[in-house]
Motif scaffolding. Structure first.
Motif, PDB file in Angstrom:
ATOM      1  N   LYS A  51       0.236  14.063  -7.411  1.00 38.61           N
ATOM      2  CA  LYS A  51      -0.044  15.419  -6.916  1.00 38.61           C
ATOM      3  C   LYS A  51       1.115  16.363  -7.232  1.00 38.61           C
ATOM      4  N   VAL A  52       2.347  15.885  -7.037  1.00 29.57           N
ATOM      5  CA  VAL A  52       3.523  16.706  -7.338  1.00 29.57           C
ATOM      6  C   VAL A  52       3.572  17.039  -8.827  1.00 29.57           C
ATOM      7  N   SER A  53       3.282  16.050  -9.660  1.00 32.02           N
ATOM      8  CA  SER A  53       3.274  16.273 -11.101  1.00 32.02           C
ATOM      9  C   SER A  53       2.224  17.321 -11.476  1.00 32.02           C
ATOM     10  N   GLY A  54       1.061  17.241 -10.850  1.00 32.34           N
ATOM     11  CA  GLY A  54       0.018  18.239 -11.089  1.00 32.34           C
ATOM     12  C   GLY A  54       0.453  19.623 -10.659  1.00 32.34           C
ATOM     13  N   ASP A  55       1.098  19.700  -9.490  1.00 32.75           N
ATOM     14  CA  ASP A  55       1.605  20.988  -9.007  1.00 32.75           C
ATOM     15  C   ASP A  55       2.652  21.553  -9.961  1.00 32.75           C
ATOM     16  N   LEU A  56       3.510  20.680 -10.461  1.00 32.22           N
ATOM     17  CA  LEU A  56       4.531  21.102 -11.407  1.00 32.22           C
ATOM     18  C   LEU A  56       3.890  21.655 -12.685  1.00 32.22           C
ATOM     19  N   GLY A  57       2.854  20.993 -13.164  1.00 35.29           N
ATOM     20  CA  GLY A  57       2.135  21.459 -14.347  1.00 35.29           C
ATOM     21  C   GLY A  57       1.470  22.803 -14.115  1.00 35.29           C
ATOM     22  N   VAL A  75       0.843  -1.193   0.000  1.00 37.48           N
ATOM     23  CA  VAL A  75       0.000   0.000   0.000  1.00 37.48           C
ATOM     24  C   VAL A  75       0.880   1.245   0.000  1.00 37.48           C
ATOM     25  N   VAL A  76       2.041   1.162   0.637  1.00 38.22           N
ATOM     26  CA  VAL A  76       2.930   2.312   0.743  1.00 38.22           C
ATOM     27  C   VAL A  76       3.364   2.776  -0.644  1.00 38.22           C
ATOM     28  N   ASP A  77       3.755   1.858  -1.521  1.00 37.31           N
ATOM     29  CA  ASP A  77       4.182   2.235  -2.857  1.00 37.31           C
ATOM     30  C   ASP A  77       3.050   2.880  -3.644  1.00 37.31           C
ATOM     31  N   LEU A  78       1.859   2.344  -3.519  1.00 35.86           N
ATOM     32  CA  LEU A  78       0.730   2.908  -4.251  1.00 35.86           C
ATOM     33  C   LEU A  78       0.353   4.281  -3.695  1.00 35.86           C
ATOM     34  N   THR A  79       0.543   4.495  -2.411  1.00 33.26           N
ATOM     35  CA  THR A  79       0.331   5.817  -1.817  1.00 33.26           C
ATOM     36  C   THR A  79       1.370   6.795  -2.365  1.00 33.26           C
ATOM     37  N   ALA A  80       2.599   6.314  -2.528  1.00 31.64           N
ATOM     38  CA  ALA A  80       3.660   7.156  -3.086  1.00 31.64           C
ATOM     39  C   ALA A  80       3.328   7.566  -4.517  1.00 31.64           C
ATOM     40  N   VAL A  81       2.718   6.672  -5.282  1.00 37.07           N
ATOM     41  CA  VAL A  81       2.308   7.011  -6.652  1.00 37.07           C
ATOM     42  C   VAL A  81       1.287   8.145  -6.611  1.00 37.07           C
ATOM     43  N   VAL A 120       7.472  14.081 -17.283  1.00 34.21           N
ATOM     44  CA  VAL A 120       7.614  12.782 -17.951  1.00 34.21           C
ATOM     45  C   VAL A 120       8.343  11.797 -17.034  1.00 34.21           C
ATOM     46  N   ALA A 121       9.402  12.249 -16.367  1.00 31.17           N
ATOM     47  CA  ALA A 121      10.161  11.379 -15.458  1.00 31.17           C
ATOM     48  C   ALA A 121       9.283  10.895 -14.305  1.00 31.17           C
ATOM     49  N   ILE A 122       8.477  11.795 -13.751  1.00 31.01           N
ATOM     50  CA  ILE A 122       7.563  11.413 -12.669  1.00 31.01           C
ATOM     51  C   ILE A 122       6.563  10.381 -13.186  1.00 31.01           C
ATOM     52  N   GLY A 123       6.011  10.624 -14.358  1.00 29.96           N
ATOM     53  CA  GLY A 123       5.050   9.680 -14.942  1.00 29.96           C
ATOM     54  C   GLY A 123       5.660   8.307 -15.169  1.00 29.96           C
ATOM     55  N   MET A 124       6.911   8.265 -15.619  1.00 30.61           N
ATOM     56  CA  MET A 124       7.574   6.982 -15.844  1.00 30.61           C
ATOM     57  C   MET A 124       7.799   6.234 -14.533  1.00 30.61           C
ATOM     58  N   LYS A 125       8.194   6.946 -13.483  1.00 27.60           N
ATOM     59  CA  LYS A 125       8.380   6.317 -12.167  1.00 27.60           C
ATOM     60  C   LYS A 125       7.055   5.766 -11.648  1.00 27.60           C
ATOM     61  N   MET A 126       5.986   6.556 -11.792  1.00 27.94           N
ATOM     62  CA  MET A 126       4.668   6.103 -11.339  1.00 27.94           C
ATOM     63  C   MET A 126       4.257   4.851 -12.094  1.00 27.94           C
ATOM     64  N   GLY A 127       4.472   4.839 -13.398  1.00 26.96           N
ATOM     65  CA  GLY A 127       4.122   3.681 -14.212  1.00 26.96           C
ATOM     66  C   GLY A 127       4.896   2.437 -13.792  1.00 26.96           C
ATOM     67  N   ALA A 128       6.179   2.607 -13.494  1.00 31.40           N
ATOM     68  CA  ALA A 128       7.011   1.468 -13.088  1.00 31.40           C
ATOM     69  C   ALA A 128       6.534   0.893 -11.746  1.00 31.40           C
ATOM     70  N   ILE A 129       6.155   1.765 -10.815  1.00 34.07           N
ATOM     71  CA  ILE A 129       5.668   1.294  -9.510  1.00 34.07           C
ATOM     72  C   ILE A 129       4.350   0.547  -9.668  1.00 34.07           C
ATOM     73  N   VAL A 130       3.434   1.120 -10.422  1.00 30.56           N
ATOM     74  CA  VAL A 130       2.134   0.490 -10.615  1.00 30.56           C
ATOM     75  C   VAL A 130       2.286  -0.840 -11.353  1.00 30.56           C
ATOM     76  N   LYS A 131       3.131  -0.868 -12.372  1.00 33.45           N
ATOM     77  CA  LYS A 131       3.350  -2.094 -13.147  1.00 33.45           C
ATOM     78  C   LYS A 131       3.922  -3.204 -12.252  1.00 33.45           C
ATOM     79  N   ALA A 132       4.795  -2.844 -11.334  1.00 31.85           N
ATOM     80  CA  ALA A 132       5.403  -3.833 -10.430  1.00 31.85           C
ATOM     81  C   ALA A 132       4.388  -4.413  -9.459  1.00 31.85           C
ATOM     82  N   HIS A 133       3.256  -3.737  -9.275  1.00 33.78           N
ATOM     83  CA  HIS A 133       2.235  -4.190  -8.314  1.00 33.78           C
ATOM     84  C   HIS A 133       1.067  -4.894  -8.972  1.00 33.78           C
ATOM     85  N   ARG A 134       1.169  -5.204 -10.235  1.00 32.61           N
ATOM     86  CA  ARG A 134       0.077  -5.907 -10.921  1.00 32.61           C
ATOM     87  C   ARG A 134       0.275  -7.380 -10.861  1.00 32.61           C
TER      88      ARG A 134
END
Length: 123
Positions: free
Chosen positions: A68-74, A57-63, A109-123
């Motif tokens: 949120k950080v990516s949204g703030d950056l945008g 759950v911790v990793d998915l919370t981090a995603v 883009v870097a944040i999105g790639m990290k998020m994708g890698a975390i989510v993919k690892a949890h499937r």
């Protein structure tokens, strides 16, 4: 741990305990890993013993936090662009502004790639 992270399942009677002898350090590690997965210690050990995948759950919370950080950056990039459009020619070199905007996009883009890698690892 946030509220609602424990997985609610239908209660069933378990009448056969299994004793596992561990050191204090091992117990602490097992307890921490169970909390990360949003599970009770016994459920965590049972799932491991039955070869059931454990999702943290911790990793998915981090995603979610990264999103949120990516949204703030945008939003920051958008505000910068708006401010510069209104203050055209007052202070900032257009080339410097464009390089900052490119860096904002690269970070998103870097944040999105990290998020994708975390989510993919949890499937």
């Amino acid at each position: 741990m946030t509220s609602g992270t424990k997985q609610k399942t239908t209660a069933r009677r378990r009448s056969k305990p299994i004793e596992v002898w561990v050191t204090d350090e091992e117990k602490a590690v097992i307890t921490d890993k169970a909390k990360e997965a949003g599970m009770y210690r016994s459920g965590y050990l049972s799932a491991l013993g039955m070869n059931t995948p454990i999702r943290s759950v911790v990793d998915l919370t981090a995603v979610g936090d990264l999103a949120k950080v990516s949204g703030d950056l945008g939003r920051a990039a958008g505000l910068l662009k708006l401010w510069l459009a209104e203050k055209r020619g007052e202070g900032a070199n257009p080339i410097d502004v464009e390089s900052v905007m490119i860096e904002f996009r690269r970070l998103q883009v870097a944040i999105g790639m990290k998020m994708g890698a975390i989510v993919k690892a949890h499937r």
